[in-house]
Design a protein around this motif. Structure first.
Motif, mmCIF file in Angstrom:
data_model
loop_
_atom_site.group_PDB
_atom_site.id
_atom_site.type_symbol
_atom_site.label_atom_id
_atom_site.label_comp_id
_atom_site.label_asym_id
_atom_site.label_seq_id
_atom_site.Cartn_x
_atom_site.Cartn_y
_atom_site.Cartn_z
ATOM 1 N N THR A 88 0.666 -1.290 -0.021
ATOM 2 C CA THR A 88 0.058 0.144 0.091
ATOM 3 C C THR A 88 1.008 1.134 0.028
ATOM 4 O OG1 THR A 88 -0.294 -0.214 2.448
ATOM 5 C CG2 THR A 88 -1.798 -1.185 1.340
ATOM 6 N N GLY A 89 0.541 2.295 0.428
ATOM 7 C CA GLY A 89 1.287 3.441 0.464
ATOM 8 C C GLY A 89 0.706 4.166 -0.768
ATOM 9 N N ASP A 90 1.229 5.494 -0.925
ATOM 10 C CA ASP A 90 0.862 6.409 -2.217
ATOM 11 C C ASP A 90 1.371 5.862 -3.527
ATOM 12 O OD1 ASP A 90 -1.021 8.017 -0.542
ATOM 13 O OD2 ASP A 90 0.679 9.277 -0.273
ATOM 14 N N THR A 91 2.755 5.429 -3.419
ATOM 15 C CA THR A 91 3.051 5.496 -4.826
ATOM 16 C C THR A 91 2.780 4.216 -5.800
ATOM 17 O OG1 THR A 91 5.336 5.933 -3.595
ATOM 18 C CG2 THR A 91 5.442 5.298 -5.887
ATOM 19 N N PRO A 92 2.268 3.178 -5.124
ATOM 20 C CA PRO A 92 1.808 2.270 -6.036
ATOM 21 C C PRO A 92 0.259 2.494 -6.762
ATOM 22 C CG PRO A 92 2.027 1.256 -4.078
ATOM 23 C CD PRO A 92 2.324 2.570 -3.929
ATOM 24 N N MET A 93 -0.391 3.573 -6.168
ATOM 25 C CA MET A 93 -1.955 3.621 -6.421
ATOM 26 C C MET A 93 -2.084 3.899 -8.005
ATOM 27 S SD MET A 93 -3.502 2.843 -3.764
ATOM 28 C CE MET A 93 -2.408 1.821 -2.513
ATOM 29 N N LEU A 100 6.869 -3.327 -4.308
ATOM 30 C CA LEU A 100 7.149 -2.424 -3.172
ATOM 31 C C LEU A 100 7.376 -0.806 -3.551
ATOM 32 C CD1 LEU A 100 9.863 -4.898 -2.104
ATOM 33 C CD2 LEU A 100 7.728 -4.778 -1.470
ATOM 34 N N GLY A 101 7.269 -0.168 -2.465
ATOM 35 C CA GLY A 101 7.322 1.313 -2.272
ATOM 36 C C GLY A 101 8.659 1.382 -1.403
ATOM 37 N N LEU A 102 9.173 2.493 -1.544
ATOM 38 C CA LEU A 102 10.404 2.788 -0.564
ATOM 39 C C LEU A 102 10.196 3.897 0.584
ATOM 40 C CD1 LEU A 102 13.562 2.478 -0.540
ATOM 41 C CD2 LEU A 102 13.513 4.521 -2.165
ATOM 42 N N GLY A 103 10.534 3.286 1.815
ATOM 43 C CA GLY A 103 10.410 4.311 2.777
ATOM 44 C C GLY A 103 11.449 5.167 2.869
ATOM 45 N N PRO A 104 11.377 6.461 3.617
ATOM 46 C CA PRO A 104 12.356 7.346 3.559
ATOM 47 C C PRO A 104 13.391 6.980 4.289
ATOM 48 C CG PRO A 104 10.239 8.252 4.663
ATOM 49 C CD PRO A 104 9.899 6.816 3.893
ATOM 50 N N ASN A 105 13.262 5.966 5.064
ATOM 51 C CA ASN A 105 14.522 5.238 5.890
ATOM 52 C C ASN A 105 14.992 4.053 5.085
ATOM 53 O OD1 ASN A 105 12.336 3.672 6.452
ATOM 54 N ND2 ASN A 105 12.567 3.921 8.499
ATOM 55 N N GLY A 106 14.447 3.808 4.106
ATOM 56 C CA GLY A 106 14.895 2.578 3.178
ATOM 57 C C GLY A 106 14.267 1.444 3.467
ATOM 58 N N HIS A 107 13.281 1.533 4.447
ATOM 59 C CA HIS A 107 12.095 0.260 4.873
ATOM 60 C C HIS A 107 11.581 -0.264 3.540
ATOM 61 C CE1 HIS A 107 8.224 2.568 5.924
ATOM 62 N NE2 HIS A 107 8.254 2.449 4.819
ATOM 63 N N LEU A 108 11.565 -1.510 3.445
ATOM 64 C CA LEU A 108 10.643 -2.278 2.290
ATOM 65 C C LEU A 108 9.561 -2.771 3.381
ATOM 66 C CD1 LEU A 108 13.633 -4.050 0.418
ATOM 67 C CD2 LEU A 108 12.281 -2.009 -0.254
ATOM 68 N N ALA A 163 2.404 9.835 8.945
ATOM 69 C CA ALA A 163 1.314 10.888 9.311
ATOM 70 C C ALA A 163 0.494 11.437 8.097
ATOM 71 C CB ALA A 163 2.201 11.948 10.135
ATOM 72 N N ARG A 164 1.114 11.569 7.132
ATOM 73 C CA ARG A 164 0.293 12.123 5.868
ATOM 74 C C ARG A 164 -0.869 11.217 5.286
ATOM 75 N NH1 ARG A 164 4.397 9.521 3.335
ATOM 76 N NH2 ARG A 164 4.031 8.935 0.992
ATOM 77 N N TYR A 165 -0.704 10.164 5.731
ATOM 78 C CA TYR A 165 -1.987 9.172 5.367
ATOM 79 C C TYR A 165 -2.945 9.793 6.402
ATOM 80 C CZ TYR A 165 1.633 6.362 3.468
ATOM 81 O OH TYR A 165 2.830 5.643 2.879
ATOM 82 N N TRP A 166 -2.732 9.862 7.748
ATOM 83 C CA TRP A 166 -3.913 9.843 8.627
ATOM 84 C C TRP A 166 -4.030 10.977 9.380
ATOM 85 C CZ3 TRP A 166 -5.353 5.662 6.453
ATOM 86 C CH2 TRP A 166 -4.666 4.842 6.195
ATOM 87 N N GLU A 172 10.820 14.062 -4.908
ATOM 88 C CA GLU A 172 12.192 14.450 -4.519
ATOM 89 C C GLU A 172 12.542 13.980 -3.192
ATOM 90 O OE1 GLU A 172 12.305 18.734 -4.860
ATOM 91 O OE2 GLU A 172 14.266 18.712 -4.013
ATOM 92 N N ARG A 173 11.355 13.796 -2.353
ATOM 93 C CA ARG A 173 11.583 13.494 -1.021
ATOM 94 C C ARG A 173 12.180 11.954 -0.958
ATOM 95 N NH1 ARG A 173 7.761 10.879 2.254
ATOM 96 N NH2 ARG A 173 6.292 9.872 0.794
ATOM 97 N N LYS A 174 12.009 11.421 -2.062
ATOM 98 C CA LYS A 174 12.640 9.970 -2.092
ATOM 99 C C LYS A 174 14.141 10.012 -2.895
ATOM 100 C CE LYS A 174 8.891 7.814 -0.325
ATOM 101 N NZ LYS A 174 8.277 7.140 -0.982
ATOM 102 N N ARG A 175 14.617 11.278 -3.114
ATOM 103 C CA ARG A 175 15.738 10.889 -3.763
ATOM 104 C C ARG A 175 16.901 10.686 -2.989
ATOM 105 N NH1 ARG A 175 17.248 16.786 -6.285
ATOM 106 N NH2 ARG A 175 15.604 16.261 -7.826
#
Ligand code: PGA
Length: 248
Positions: free
Chosen positions: A36-41, A131-139, A166-169, A200-203
């Motif tokens: 889930t997350g925004d990216t694959p939507m 998969l999406g990519l967390g800002p801390n590199g989590h999968l 937090a931006r989801y909820w 950009e926040r994932k760069r």
């Protein structure tokens, strides 16, 4: 790793969907774990259009939930299973017997995690991991540090994930503190991994994923060791080094 650079999020979604369609057309009974997350939507929406137009047969697909928040019921708006039901299972017409959950309301978490890993093992591993990519590199919610052989388990969210979720909820207070996640082990054993990265926040984390040391502190860096990873990134997410060395 194959890196494809899209001009924008729409193109990224279309190209990732195209790869998904090709993979499932080759193997209609694919076992696929979905983020889930925004990216694959955007990709899921493109796939929904194809399915509704009769251009992709999902009648044999077996889907797996990637992660969830622990202690959240299915009717809670924050349930990641609920998010997957709304964005994928319902629009794609996938019945519950072709969906393997990670129950967010589980009480015996050891049991449900081992059952999940056993289900993945029984079908011979995932054919495809989206998969999406967390800002801390989590999968999934494999928060750092995460070993490459970490099993499916309960994980406490790091401050970085609390902030980005937090931006989801609406606020950090609304983000559950613990998660249940498919382990690095089953994810890294997927035959094909599709990683979607936008904005950009994932760069910076994409730079570490592609070019940094392989380390438990950046779980996504283990993708460097996987034989079949396709990364779709948009230009906004592209680190300078990748612009110089990218494969397409
Ligand atoms: P996002 O989340 O797709 O909403 O950016 C990715 C993640 O945190 O895993």
């Amino acid at each position: 790793m194959h890196l494809y650079v899209a001009n924008d999020y729409q193109e990224l979604s279309r190209r990732a969907a195209q790869l998904f369609i090709e993979a499932v057309s080759r193997k209609p009974d694919s076992a696929v774990v979905l983020a889930t997350g925004d990216t694959p939507m955007g990709m899921y929406r493109v796939l929904t259009e194809h399915i509704r137009a009769g251009k992709l047969d999902t009648s044999q697909l077996l889907l797996f939930q990637l992660d969830g928040y622990l202690g959240v019921s299915l009717d809670d708006p924050r349930s990641l299973e609920g998010w997957l039901v709304r964005s994928v299972l319902k629009p794609w017409g996938i019945p519950s017997d072709r969906f393997v959950r990670l129950p967010e309301d589980a009480t015996d978490t050891d049991l449900v995690c081992s059952q999940y890993d056993e289900a993945v093992r029984r079908i011979g591993g995932f054919d495809l991991a989206v998969l999406g990519l967390g800002p801390n590199g989590h999968l999934g919610f494999n928060e750092p540090p995460a070993a490459a052989d970490a099993p499916t388990r309960v994980v406490s969210l790091t401050p970085e994930s609390l902030k980005s979720n937090a931006r989801y909820w609406g606020s950090q207070e609304q983000v559950p503190r613990r998660s249940i996640t498919a382990g690095m082990d089953v994810l890294l054993q997927a035959r094909h991994i599709l990683l979607l990265v936008s904005g950009e926040r994932k760069r910076e984390i994409l730079r570490k994923t592609l070019f940094g040391p392989v380390t438990e502190q950046v779980p996504s860096s283990f993708l460097q060791l996987h034989p079949n990873v396709t990364i779709f990134a948009d230009r906004a997410a592209l680190p300078d080094e990748a612009a110089l060395s990218r494969s397409s």
